[in-house]
Design an enzyme around this catalytic site. Structure first.
Site, PDB file in Angstrom:
ATOM      1  N   ASN A  26       3.213  -5.358 -10.298  1.00 53.86           N
ATOM      2  CA  ASN A  26       2.157  -5.103  -9.309  1.00 53.86           C
ATOM      3  C   ASN A  26       0.885  -5.799  -9.776  1.00 53.86           C
ATOM      4  O   ASN A  26       0.668  -5.957 -10.979  1.00 53.86           O
ATOM      5  CB  ASN A  26       1.902  -3.601  -9.177  1.00 53.86           C
ATOM      6  CG  ASN A  26       0.853  -3.289  -8.119  1.00 53.86           C
ATOM      7  OD1 ASN A  26       0.817  -3.927  -7.057  1.00 53.86           O
ATOM      8  ND2 ASN A  26      -0.018  -2.336  -8.387  1.00 53.86           N
ATOM      9  N   MET A  29       0.797  -1.233   0.000  1.00 55.22           N
ATOM     10  CA  MET A  29       0.000   0.000   0.000  1.00 55.22           C
ATOM     11  C   MET A  29       0.830   1.284   0.000  1.00 55.22           C
ATOM     12  O   MET A  29       0.308   2.359   0.264  1.00 55.22           O
ATOM     13  CB  MET A  29      -0.952   0.003   1.205  1.00 55.22           C
ATOM     14  CG  MET A  29      -1.950  -1.143   1.201  1.00 55.22           C
ATOM     15  SD  MET A  29      -2.962  -1.196  -0.293  1.00 55.22           S
ATOM     16  CE  MET A  29      -4.073   0.151   0.052  1.00 55.22           C
ATOM     17  N   SER A  43      -5.389  -7.020 -13.135  1.00 58.25           N
ATOM     18  CA  SER A  43      -4.290  -6.759 -14.065  1.00 58.25           C
ATOM     19  C   SER A  43      -2.957  -6.924 -13.340  1.00 58.25           C
ATOM     20  O   SER A  43      -2.815  -6.456 -12.209  1.00 58.25           O
ATOM     21  CB  SER A  43      -4.339  -5.312 -14.575  1.00 58.25           C
ATOM     22  OG  SER A  43      -5.633  -4.951 -15.006  1.00 58.25           O
ATOM     23  N   ASP A  64      -0.371   2.851 -11.043  1.00 54.98           N
ATOM     24  CA  ASP A  64      -1.115   1.803 -11.768  1.00 54.98           C
ATOM     25  C   ASP A  64      -1.139   2.029 -13.279  1.00 54.98           C
ATOM     26  O   ASP A  64      -2.145   1.743 -13.948  1.00 54.98           O
ATOM     27  CB  ASP A  64      -2.564   1.705 -11.231  1.00 54.98           C
ATOM     28  CG  ASP A  64      -2.600   1.341  -9.754  1.00 54.98           C
ATOM     29  OD1 ASP A  64      -1.695   0.614  -9.304  1.00 54.98           O
ATOM     30  OD2 ASP A  64      -3.526   1.780  -9.047  1.00 54.98           O
ATOM     31  N   HIS A 100      -3.247  -5.470  -9.601  1.00 53.51           N
ATOM     32  CA  HIS A 100      -4.275  -4.466  -9.299  1.00 53.51           C
ATOM     33  C   HIS A 100      -5.655  -5.061  -9.587  1.00 53.51           C
ATOM     34  O   HIS A 100      -5.854  -5.662 -10.642  1.00 53.51           O
ATOM     35  CB  HIS A 100      -4.029  -3.211 -10.137  1.00 53.51           C
ATOM     36  CG  HIS A 100      -4.954  -2.101  -9.789  1.00 53.51           C
ATOM     37  ND1 HIS A 100      -4.798  -1.342  -8.643  1.00 53.51           N
ATOM     38  CD2 HIS A 100      -6.073  -1.635 -10.394  1.00 53.51           C
ATOM     39  CE1 HIS A 100      -5.779  -0.457  -8.577  1.00 53.51           C
ATOM     40  NE2 HIS A 100      -6.576  -0.618  -9.625  1.00 53.51           N
TER      41      HIS A 100
HETATM   42  C1  GRF Z   1      -5.382  -7.669  -3.977  1.00 56.78           C
HETATM   43  O1  GRF Z   1      -6.718  -7.528  -4.357  1.00 56.78           O
HETATM   44  C2  GRF Z   1      -4.484  -6.904  -4.904  1.00 56.78           C
HETATM   45  O2  GRF Z   1      -4.959  -6.850  -6.215  1.00 56.78           O
HETATM   46  C3  GRF Z   1      -4.496  -5.527  -4.309  1.00 56.78           C
HETATM   47  O3  GRF Z   1      -4.520  -5.743  -2.922  1.00 56.78           O
HETATM   48  C4  GRF Z   1      -5.092  -7.010  -2.638  1.00 56.78           C
HETATM   49  C5  GRF Z   1      -4.093  -7.755  -1.821  1.00 56.78           C
HETATM   50  O4  GRF Z   1      -4.587  -8.984  -1.369  1.00 56.78           O
HETATM   51  N1  GRF Z   1      -3.393  -4.749  -4.786  1.00 56.78           N
HETATM   52  P1  GRF Z   1      -3.631 -10.023  -0.636  1.00 56.78           P
HETATM   53  O5  GRF Z   1      -2.946  -9.266   0.493  1.00 56.78           O
HETATM   54  O6  GRF Z   1      -2.658 -10.540  -1.637  1.00 56.78           O
HETATM   55  O7  GRF Z   1      -4.545 -11.089  -0.122  1.00 56.78           O
END
Ligand code: GRF
Length: 194
Positions: free
Chosen positions: A112, A95, A141, A150, A114
């Site tokens: 990454n 994040m 993606s 992104d 997304h």
């Molecule tokens: C996923 O939906 C990913 O696409 C987004 O954050 C979420 C992370 O999930 N960037 P996790 O921690 O891998 O379960």
């Protein structure tokens, strides 16, 4: 101990902040016969990230880094990445936004995942926004990270049907299943093209 299979695995690092289901999925793929990659280090900006339990379970070195001072955090992570000879970084629910300087050091080597069909719904609250706009399809993606949010080159995408009775949680759950399919595929694709 990894058996000699005639090729050298690529060392990767995974950055997380939360649940870590994509991390767990990548760990499992790294253990498959003929896997092309090995996860050598895991970073989290959040020391309470649930995903860290997978680092412990699979005995993968991990570091929690305070990003309050991004510069210091990145200098530290870069030194660890160098030490572990990391060639590719996978952001998996990470994040924090990496600096342009950091990205430059791993140009074309940071992936990454997304939860939307980019370029639609960059940033946060993707499912809520897709539902509000009554999208028939959403998805996920895997893309290269560049200095814009992104917006890097898309490596793989998967479309997921949105149903009338979906809420952000049901949609997120259905999309996450597809994330787990495409992330290792995209990583393997990047490795093959490296
Ligand atoms: C996923 O939906 C990913 O696409 C987004 O954050 C979420 C992370 O999930 N960037 P996790 O921690 O891998 O379960």
């Amino acid at each position: 101990m990894a058996k000699s299979t005639g090729f050298k695995k690529i060392n990767i690092a995974v950055f997380i902040s939360g649940t870590g289901s994509n991390l767990l999925n990548l760990i499992k793929h790294s253990k498959l016969k003929n896997s092309k990659f090995s996860i050598k280090i895991i970073f989290s900006n959040n020391k309470k990230a649930q995903g860290l339990k997978y680092a412990k379970k699979y005995r993968i070195p991990f570091k929690t880094i305070n990003y309050k001072n991004k510069k210091t955090a990145e200098i530290y992570s870069l030194s660890k990445l160098k030490q572990k000879k990391i060639k590719i970084i996978c952001l998996a629910g990470f994040m924090k936004i990496l600096s342009a300087d950091f990205i430059k050091r791993f140009k074309g080597k940071i992936l990454n995942i997304h939860p939307s069909l980019l370029p639609k719904y960059k940033g946060l609250d993707t499912h809520k926004r897709a539902l509000k706009n009554k999208e028939k399809y959403s998805g996920c993606s895997v893309h290269l990270v560049n200095s814009q949010l992104d917006a890097g080159k898309i490596i793989l995408q998967k479309r997921v049907r949105v149903y009338n009775n979906d809420n952000p949680e049901t949609l997120a759950k259905r999309i996450l299943k597809q994330e787990h399919k495409i992330y290792p595929l995209a990583l393997n694709k990047l490795i093959s093209n490296s």
